[in-house]
Design a protein around this motif. Structure first.
Motif, PDB file in Angstrom:
ATOM      1  N   GLN A 192       0.901  -1.170  -0.027  1.00  0.00           N
ATOM      2  CA  GLN A 192      -0.060   0.012   0.115  1.00  0.00           C
ATOM      3  C   GLN A 192       0.874   1.223   0.093  1.00  0.00           C
ATOM      4  N   VAL A 193       0.436   2.338  -0.551  1.00  0.00           N
ATOM      5  CA  VAL A 193       1.064   3.671  -0.789  1.00  0.00           C
ATOM      6  C   VAL A 193       0.116   4.581  -0.309  1.00  0.00           C
ATOM      7  N   THR A 194       0.414   5.429   0.587  1.00  0.00           N
ATOM      8  CA  THR A 194      -0.214   6.785   0.888  1.00  0.00           C
ATOM      9  C   THR A 194       0.636   8.095   1.076  1.00  0.00           C
ATOM     10  N   SER A 195       0.347   9.161   0.592  1.00  0.00           N
ATOM     11  CA  SER A 195       0.852  10.283   0.658  1.00  0.00           C
ATOM     12  C   SER A 195       0.095  11.156   1.409  1.00  0.00           C
ATOM     13  N   HIS A 196       0.904  11.473   2.495  1.00  0.00           N
ATOM     14  CA  HIS A 196       0.231  12.064   3.727  1.00  0.00           C
ATOM     15  C   HIS A 196       0.951  13.656   3.629  1.00  0.00           C
ATOM     16  N   MET A 197      -0.106  14.636   3.284  1.00  0.00           N
ATOM     17  CA  MET A 197       0.242  15.928   3.122  1.00  0.00           C
ATOM     18  C   MET A 197       0.183  16.624   4.482  1.00  0.00           C
ATOM     19  N   LEU A 198       1.351  16.998   5.082  1.00  0.00           N
ATOM     20  CA  LEU A 198       1.378  17.479   6.236  1.00  0.00           C
ATOM     21  C   LEU A 198       1.051  19.184   6.492  1.00  0.00           C
ATOM     22  N   PRO A 199       0.635  19.441   7.816  1.00  0.00           N
ATOM     23  CA  PRO A 199       0.183  20.626   8.023  1.00  0.00           C
ATOM     24  C   PRO A 199       1.091  21.647   7.502  1.00  0.00           C
ATOM     25  N   TRP A 200       0.715  22.896   7.057  1.00  0.00           N
ATOM     26  CA  TRP A 200       1.357  24.049   6.148  1.00  0.00           C
ATOM     27  C   TRP A 200       0.551  25.305   6.881  1.00  0.00           C
ATOM     28  N   THR A 215       8.303  29.059   3.485  1.00  0.00           N
ATOM     29  CA  THR A 215       7.923  27.632   3.647  1.00  0.00           C
ATOM     30  C   THR A 215       7.587  26.814   2.281  1.00  0.00           C
ATOM     31  N   MET A 216       7.221  25.595   2.427  1.00  0.00           N
ATOM     32  CA  MET A 216       6.819  24.914   1.210  1.00  0.00           C
ATOM     33  C   MET A 216       5.877  23.658   1.957  1.00  0.00           C
ATOM     34  N   GLN A 217       4.964  23.085   1.000  1.00  0.00           N
ATOM     35  CA  GLN A 217       4.239  21.865   1.428  1.00  0.00           C
ATOM     36  C   GLN A 217       5.419  20.696   1.610  1.00  0.00           C
ATOM     37  N   ARG A 218       4.875  20.093   2.828  1.00  0.00           N
ATOM     38  CA  ARG A 218       5.832  18.959   3.122  1.00  0.00           C
ATOM     39  C   ARG A 218       4.935  17.637   3.242  1.00  0.00           C
ATOM     40  N   GLN A 219       5.382  16.574   3.230  1.00  0.00           N
ATOM     41  CA  GLN A 219       4.442  15.351   3.266  1.00  0.00           C
ATOM     42  C   GLN A 219       5.380  14.237   4.062  1.00  0.00           C
ATOM     43  N   GLY A 220       4.429  13.308   4.199  1.00  0.00           N
ATOM     44  CA  GLY A 220       5.122  11.933   4.895  1.00  0.00           C
ATOM     45  C   GLY A 220       4.669  10.932   3.911  1.00  0.00           C
ATOM     46  N   LEU A 221       5.631  10.377   3.294  1.00  0.00           N
ATOM     47  CA  LEU A 221       5.227   9.183   2.139  1.00  0.00           C
ATOM     48  C   LEU A 221       5.334   7.881   2.822  1.00  0.00           C
ATOM     49  N   GLU A 222       4.300   7.464   2.887  1.00  0.00           N
ATOM     50  CA  GLU A 222       4.041   6.114   3.604  1.00  0.00           C
ATOM     51  C   GLU A 222       4.066   4.729   2.344  1.00  0.00           C
ATOM     52  N   THR A 223       4.785   3.854   2.901  1.00  0.00           N
ATOM     53  CA  THR A 223       4.413   2.682   2.029  1.00  0.00           C
ATOM     54  C   THR A 223       4.373   1.440   3.368  1.00  0.00           C
ATOM     55  N   PRO A 251       3.455  -7.215   7.796  1.00  0.00           N
ATOM     56  CA  PRO A 251       3.332  -5.832   7.103  1.00  0.00           C
ATOM     57  C   PRO A 251       4.160  -4.858   8.112  1.00  0.00           C
ATOM     58  N   ILE A 252       4.691  -3.984   7.309  1.00  0.00           N
ATOM     59  CA  ILE A 252       5.365  -2.863   8.112  1.00  0.00           C
ATOM     60  C   ILE A 252       5.250  -1.639   7.533  1.00  0.00           C
ATOM     61  N   SER A 253       4.761  -0.666   8.019  1.00  0.00           N
ATOM     62  CA  SER A 253       4.489   0.711   7.664  1.00  0.00           C
ATOM     63  C   SER A 253       5.817   1.455   7.726  1.00  0.00           C
ATOM     64  N   LEU A 268       7.756   2.470  11.103  1.00  0.00           N
ATOM     65  CA  LEU A 268       8.996   3.318  11.092  1.00  0.00           C
ATOM     66  C   LEU A 268       8.903   4.612  10.447  1.00  0.00           C
ATOM     67  N   ILE A 269       9.466   5.738  10.744  1.00  0.00           N
ATOM     68  CA  ILE A 269       9.396   6.651  10.369  1.00  0.00           C
ATOM     69  C   ILE A 269      10.832   7.313  10.342  1.00  0.00           C
ATOM     70  N   CYS A 270      11.153   7.979   9.296  1.00  0.00           N
ATOM     71  CA  CYS A 270      12.513   8.291   9.171  1.00  0.00           C
ATOM     72  C   CYS A 270      12.615   9.598   8.113  1.00  0.00           C
ATOM     73  N   GLY A 271      13.714  10.132   8.205  1.00  0.00           N
ATOM     74  CA  GLY A 271      13.812  11.377   7.126  1.00  0.00           C
ATOM     75  C   GLY A 271      14.711  12.470   7.950  1.00  0.00           C
ATOM     76  N   ASP A 272      14.459  13.739   7.176  1.00  0.00           N
ATOM     77  CA  ASP A 272      15.244  14.951   7.465  1.00  0.00           C
ATOM     78  C   ASP A 272      14.099  15.540   8.384  1.00  0.00           C
ATOM     79  N   PHE A 273      14.410  15.510   9.861  1.00  0.00           N
ATOM     80  CA  PHE A 273      13.264  16.337  10.515  1.00  0.00           C
ATOM     81  C   PHE A 273      13.784  17.701  10.738  1.00  0.00           C
TER      82      PHE A 273
END
Length: 287
Positions: free
Chosen positions: A99-107, A114-122, A130-132, A186-191
Motif C-alpha cells: 500500500q502507498v499513501t502520501s500524507h500532506m502535512l500541515p502547512w 515555507t513549502m508543502q511537506r509530506q510523509g510518504l508511507e508504504t 506488514p511494516i509501515s 518506522l518513520i525516517c527522514g530529515d526532521f
C-alpha cells in the motif's frame, strides 16, 4: 530474516563539489548498506538548475532496478513556461509494496519561507509481517510548522494503529478493500531538529495508552552515545554551525527490540546530508 533501511536527504543529488550525480548517490547508499528499502528526500523534476530538468524519480528507479520505485510529490506546481515542477520524497523497496499513501502535512499560514511537506508511507511485506515505513522532510524555516508536522505524523500513526484493529474488507475489486494491518511502524527522514530539541522527545512520547510509542534507533542501539553528525560535515557554506544531527530513524518499540546495527556514513560528500542505515533481525525479537 533481516530488514535493512537507509534514509538520506540527497539534495537533488547535489554534492559538496557542486555536481548533481544520482549515480554517485546510489553507489554511496549501497556501499553503506544494501538496503531492502531506500528512503530519499529532496527528489526534484523541473526545478532547474538543481536537476538540469532531469526526471529524477525515473533516474533513481533506473539505478535501482531491483527495487519498486514509489514517488509522490509534496510540491506540484506549473512553471511560467508551462512545465510541471515536482519536489518530494521517494521510497524504493525490494520488499513487496502492499500500500502507498502520501500524507500532506500541515502547512500553517505564517510569514516565513515555507513549502508543502509530506510523509510518504508504504506498507511493505517483511520478515516481521506488514511494516509501515514513512519518509518525511519537515520544514526548515519555521518551528511552528515542524511542531504541527510532528503532531500530524503521530496522529497518522495512531489512526493507522486503531484502524488496523477493525475488521478489513477483502473484496478484490473495490477501492474500499483494505489490507492486513501493519505490525510495526518506522518513520525516517530529515526532521530539521536536533537530538536536544523538544520535538525529538515529542516523537518518542506515547500519544495514548493503546498506541505504541516510537524509539530513536541510534539511541536504542547505542545508549548514552551522541548521535553522529548527519549535516554540516563537508558543506560549511550551507551549515556554518558545523557538523550536527538532524536526520533520524524512529521505530515502534516492538521493532526496536530487533535492531542489530545502526550506522551513519560520515565520509560521503555526495549530498550536504549523510545517510543513515538500520538493520533489523526478526530472530532477535523478545516475543
Amino acid at each position: 530474516m533481516t530488514m535493512k533501511v537507509v534514509t538520506w536527504n540527497i539534495q537533488w543529488g547535489l554534492g559538496c563539489d557542486g555536481r548533481v550525480d544520482l549515480a554517485r548517490i546510489v553507489s554511496d547508499a549501497r556501499a553503506l548498506c544494501d538496503a531492502d528499502v531506500f528512503c530519499f528526500q529532496e527528489i526534484s523534476h523541473g526545478f532547474t538548475p538543481y536537476d538540469n530538468d532531469q526526471n529524477q524519480p525515473q533516474r533513481l528507479a533506473d539505478l535501482l532496478p531491483d527495487h519498486r520505485p514509489v514517488f509522490r510529490p509534496a510540491v506540484d506546481i506549473t512553471a511560467r513556461d508551462g512545465k510541471r515542477q515536482v519536489f518530494g520524497n521517494m521510497i524504493l523497496s525490494r520488499l513487496p509494496v502492499l500500500q502507498v499513501t502520501s500524507h500532506m502535512l500541515p502547512w500553517p499560514a505564517t510569514e516565513a519561507k515555507t513549502m508543502q511537506r509530506q510523509g510518504l508511507e508504504t506498507i511493505v511485506l517483511s520478515a516481521f509481517g506488514p511494516i509501515s515505513i514513512t519518509t518525511c522532510h519537515l520544514e526548515f524555516h519555521a518551528a511552528e510548522h515542524r511542531k504541527a508536522q510532528v503532531d500530524a505524523l503521530l496522529q497518522v500513526h495512531a489512526e493507522r494503529t486503531r484502524r488496523g484493529r477493525l475488521s478489513f474488507c477483502e473484496s478484490a475489486d473495490s477501492p474500499y478493500r483494505t489490507i492486513a494491518p501493519a505490525v510495526a511502524a518506522l518513520i525516517c527522514g530529515d526532521f530539521n531538529f536536533e537530538p536536544d530539541d523538544v520535538l525529538h522527545a515529542a516523537m518518542q512520547q506515547q500519544v495514548a495508552e493503546d498506541i505504541p510509542a516510537f524509539v530513536d534507533v541510534w539511541a536504542a542501539a547505542n545508549p548514552g552515545m551522541p548521535h553522529p553528525p548527519t549535516a554540516g560535515v563537508a558543506d560549511a557554506a550551507q551549515w556554518p554551525g558545523g557538523p550536527h544531527c538532524r536526520d533520524f530513524i524512529f521505530v515502534t518499540e516492538n521493532l526496536g527490540q530487533s535492531i542489530v546495527d545502526v550506522r551513519v556514513d560520515t565520509a560521503t560528500t555526495a549530498s550536504d546530508h549523510q545517510p543513515v542505515a538500520v538493520t533489523f533481525n526478526a530472530r532477535t525479537r523478545g516475543d
